[in-house]
Design a protein around this motif. Structure first.
Motif, short mmCIF file in Angstrom:
data_model
loop_
_atom_site.label_atom_id
_atom_site.label_comp_id
_atom_site.label_asym_id
_atom_site.label_seq_id
_atom_site.Cartn_x
_atom_site.Cartn_y
_atom_site.Cartn_z
N SER A 16 0.82 -1.20 0.00
CA SER A 16 0.00 0.00 0.00
C SER A 16 0.86 1.26 0.00
CB SER A 16 -0.92 -0.01 1.21
OG SER A 16 -1.54 1.24 1.36
N LEU A 20 1.06 4.03 -2.96
CA LEU A 20 0.76 5.43 -2.63
C LEU A 20 1.90 6.34 -3.06
CD1 LEU A 20 -1.14 7.47 -1.28
CD2 LEU A 20 0.09 7.02 0.85
N SER A 66 -5.43 2.80 -0.81
CA SER A 66 -6.26 3.07 0.37
C SER A 66 -6.97 1.80 0.83
CB SER A 66 -7.29 4.14 0.05
OG SER A 66 -6.66 5.34 -0.27
N SER A 69 -4.48 -0.53 2.55
CA SER A 69 -4.09 -0.07 3.89
C SER A 69 -5.21 -0.30 4.89
CB SER A 69 -3.66 1.39 3.87
OG SER A 69 -4.74 2.22 3.54
N GLY A 99 -11.05 6.05 7.32
CA GLY A 99 -10.73 5.94 5.89
C GLY A 99 -11.97 5.73 5.04
#
Length: 112
Positions: A16, A20, A66, A69, A99
């Protein structure tokens, strides 16, 4: 079981972070000038998911990052719960909830 969950969640978190970082590096050329420095670009990256000025491929990479994670944090919450530490499990699940709430908020804002 806990060892497998820790290793799997750690690997998800590393993947992740890597995705990112790549999405951030590719998206920087589309940022406004006031978000050129490192700290501001990280702040701007939180709102990139539904920004149509950024190409879809970069937004998809950010979305997958996202999701990975959040899945990693849920795995760490499961490890904390299995280790009889429900307070840490709840805190990690709150991070996941934040999130999800952020994505829902951006989605609704983008539809207007």
């Amino acid at each position: 079981m806990k060892g497998f969950l820790v290793a799997f969640s750690g690997a998800l978190l590393l993947v992740s972070g890597w995705m990112l970082q790549r999405a951030d590096a590719d998206a920087r050329k589309y940022y406004p000038l006031q978000f050129a420095d490192e700290l501001s670009s990280r702040y701007y990256m939180m709102y990139v998911l539904f920004n149509r000025s950024i190409p879809l491929e970069i937004r998809r990479r950010f979305a997958v990052s996202s999701a990975l994670s959040m899945l990693a944090f849920a795995g760490f919450a499961a490890v904390a719960y299995l280790a009889d530490n429900p307070v840490i499990a709840v805190l990690l699940l709150l991070i996941c909830g934040f999130g999800v709430a952020n994505v829902v908020w951006q989605w609704r804002s983008a539809r207007r």
